[in-house]
Design a protein around this motif. Structure first.
Motif, PDB file in Angstrom:
ATOM      1  N   ALA A  45      67.918  35.156 114.767  1.00 11.63           N
ATOM      2  CA  ALA A  45      67.018  36.144 115.380  1.00 11.63           C
ATOM      3  C   ALA A  45      67.725  37.493 115.556  1.00 11.63           C
ATOM      4  O   ALA A  45      67.134  38.559 115.316  1.00 11.63           O
ATOM      5  CB  ALA A  45      66.529  35.620 116.729  1.00 11.63           C
ATOM      6  N   ALA A  46      68.999  37.451 115.950  1.00  9.35           N
ATOM      7  CA  ALA A  46      69.755  38.692 116.141  1.00  9.35           C
ATOM      8  C   ALA A  46      69.956  39.434 114.825  1.00  9.35           C
ATOM      9  O   ALA A  46      70.077  40.677 114.809  1.00  9.35           O
ATOM     10  CB  ALA A  46      71.111  38.383 116.779  1.00  9.35           C
ATOM     11  N   ALA A  47      69.965  38.682 113.724  1.00  8.58           N
ATOM     12  CA  ALA A  47      70.152  39.301 112.411  1.00  8.58           C
ATOM     13  C   ALA A  47      69.001  40.230 112.040  1.00  8.58           C
ATOM     14  O   ALA A  47      69.152  41.109 111.175  1.00  8.58           O
ATOM     15  CB  ALA A  47      70.311  38.221 111.352  1.00  8.58           C
ATOM     16  N   LEU A  48      67.864  40.063 112.680  1.00  7.28           N
ATOM     17  CA  LEU A  48      66.734  40.953 112.423  1.00  7.28           C
ATOM     18  C   LEU A  48      67.019  42.362 112.919  1.00  7.28           C
ATOM     19  O   LEU A  48      66.397  43.335 112.458  1.00  7.28           O
ATOM     20  CB  LEU A  48      65.479  40.408 113.110  1.00  7.28           C
ATOM     21  N   PHE A  49      67.970  42.504 113.847  1.00  6.97           N
ATOM     22  CA  PHE A  49      68.296  43.796 114.440  1.00  6.97           C
ATOM     23  C   PHE A  49      69.669  44.318 113.997  1.00  6.97           C
ATOM     24  O   PHE A  49      69.923  45.515 114.071  1.00  6.97           O
ATOM     25  CB  PHE A  49      68.262  43.694 115.965  1.00  6.97           C
ATOM     26  N   ASP A  50      70.532  43.396 113.553  1.00  5.67           N
ATOM     27  CA  ASP A  50      71.872  43.797 113.127  1.00  5.67           C
ATOM     28  C   ASP A  50      72.312  42.841 112.016  1.00  5.67           C
ATOM     29  O   ASP A  50      72.505  41.643 112.258  1.00  5.67           O
ATOM     30  CB  ASP A  50      72.841  43.735 114.312  1.00  5.67           C
ATOM     31  N   ARG A  51      72.485  43.358 110.811  1.00 14.24           N
ATOM     32  CA  ARG A  51      72.788  42.511 109.654  1.00 14.24           C
ATOM     33  C   ARG A  51      74.122  41.793 109.774  1.00 14.24           C
ATOM     34  O   ARG A  51      74.348  40.782 109.104  1.00 14.24           O
ATOM     35  CB  ARG A  51      72.764  43.345 108.380  1.00 14.24           C
ATOM     36  N   ARG A  52      74.998  42.303 110.606  1.00  8.61           N
ATOM     37  CA  ARG A  52      76.302  41.627 110.766  1.00  8.61           C
ATOM     38  C   ARG A  52      76.128  40.214 111.321  1.00  8.61           C
ATOM     39  O   ARG A  52      76.902  39.316 110.997  1.00  8.61           O
ATOM     40  CB  ARG A  52      77.207  42.458 111.671  1.00  8.61           C
TER      41      ARG A  52
END
Length: 383
Positions: free
Chosen positions: A308-315
């Protein structure tokens, strides 16, 4: 990215746990019965509710046991069936010492929710055997199942025996997503069972294939103290007996004792079954298994949060992919070893592909096991 280090540290703990499970599974000694025929009298208990389609096959499989038929009896404990289960048992034409005990004739407490526990307790009190062997009405057995159980019981002077269970789907079900998914999931649970019981890490077993001495059941006061929990007739009882006899609880690793059962009929039935299993997690007195389950849940939840966090930060996407690959690589050898024992290694080709689904399943089932409800044998159970 400041959370990356504790996430990786938590994953290392999880990887270490899987490594320990694999090592312990490989250390479980195989067992083969000797040439001397055991003498133990066995009572096979089969709780059954609306099992008209399965019970006759189960009884035929028991009738084919190599153990002398005068050394075991079969008690079918009918839990208020509304189909032809009782008629199927009473009309069985085999050579078994067979009794059907209707729970409708027994004075159960009006408020009970633990119907299976009540049935088993009734069966133990009616049993003539020294060794109680519990299974389910939808199971089939290897011909030397009871012989090997009795031989192991006598050799080890065991008080409780956990034994292997295999899911075996047929036809289209064996090739479908549900059949493959739940078979691989069950293989993993069986490996953890064997590894943890052998190393005495924590209690674990499956009610489709376990045994305990009638005396140990009495010493542990049966299901007293856990009789308000609908499930747990297997693992919670195992822990009660293990507290009294910590060195006399064993895992019987023998292909002769593999009990085979079918997969759940659909996704809804499968999820209700797993939610029921998860629902007793907060009642484990053996807190070691609680912490193991919590670790597994957090690791899977962590992966979902990373995605889910990858939707906001590709790292975060890179960290998610790296940990997903590493999780698969860590688990694969362990599950492959267990699948080999059960003759199901061919399914391992699907294991990496099903990892995302398994993560989602673990999160949903763990949550609903704590806060949801489930259906079991046409009864709705609320937490």
């Amino acid at each position: 990215m400041g959370f990356a280090f504790p996430i990786c540290l938590l994953f290392l703990v999880y990887a270490g746990l899987i490594f320990v499970y694999r090592r312990n599974w490989k250390a479980v000694p195989g067992f083969e019965p000797g040439t001397r025929m055991p003498r133990t009298m066995i009572s096979v208990l089969i709780p059954a509710r609306n099992e008209e389609k399965n019970i006759s096959h189960c009884l035929v499989s028991l009738d084919g046991q190599s153990y002398p038929h005068d050394r075991f009896e079969v008690l079918v404990l009918d839990d208020h069936s509304t189909d032809g289960t009782v008629q199927a048992v009473r009309s069985f034409a085999g050579d078994l010492r067979l009794r059907c005990i209707p729970m409708a004739d027994q004075p159960a407490p009006a408020t009970t929710r633990a119907f299976k526990k009540f049935a088993i307790d009734t069966g133990v009190r009616a049993a003539a055997g020294e060794l109680i062997v519990a299974t389910d009405a939808d199971c089939l057995f290897e011909p030397d199942w009871l012989l090997t159980m009795a031989a192991f019981y006598e050799e080890k002077n065991a008080k409780f025996i956990a034994a292997p269970v295999r899911i075996a789907a047929e036809g289209r079900a064996a090739r479908g997503l549900l059949g493959i998914f739940q078979t691989l999931d069950f293989i993993t649970l069986q490996g953890i069972t064997g590894a943890s019981v052998h190393a005495r890490m924590h209690s674990m077993c499956n009610g489709a294939n376990l045994a305990y001495s009638a005396k140990a059941f009495e010493e542990a006061e049966g299901f007293k103290g856990i009789d308000d929990i609908p499930s747990g007739d297997d693992l919670l009882l195992m822990h009660k007996i293990a507290r009294l006899h910590p060195d006399k609880v064993f895992y019987l690793k023998s292909r002769r004792t593999i009990v085979t059962t079918g997969p759940a009929s659909g996704w809804t039935a499968f999820l209700h079954q797993r939610i029921r299993w998860a629902s007793k997690a907060d009642r484990y007195e053996d807190k070691r298994i609680f912490w193991v389950l919590l670790l597994v849940y957090i690791v899977n939840l962590m992966l979902a949060v990373l995605l889910a966090a990858a939707l906001f930060d590709r790292r975060w996407a890179w960290l998610f992919l790296i940990l997903l690959v590493l999780k698969t690589a860590v688990e694969y050898p362990f599950v492959r070893d267990v699948a080999g024992f059960f003759g199901q290694r061919r399914l391992m080709v699907y294991f990496p592909l099903l990892q995302p689904l398994h993560i989602l399943y673990t999160i949903v089932v763990g949550w609903l096991g704590k806060f949801g409800s489930y259906d079991w044998k046409d009864r709705k159970i609320n937490k």
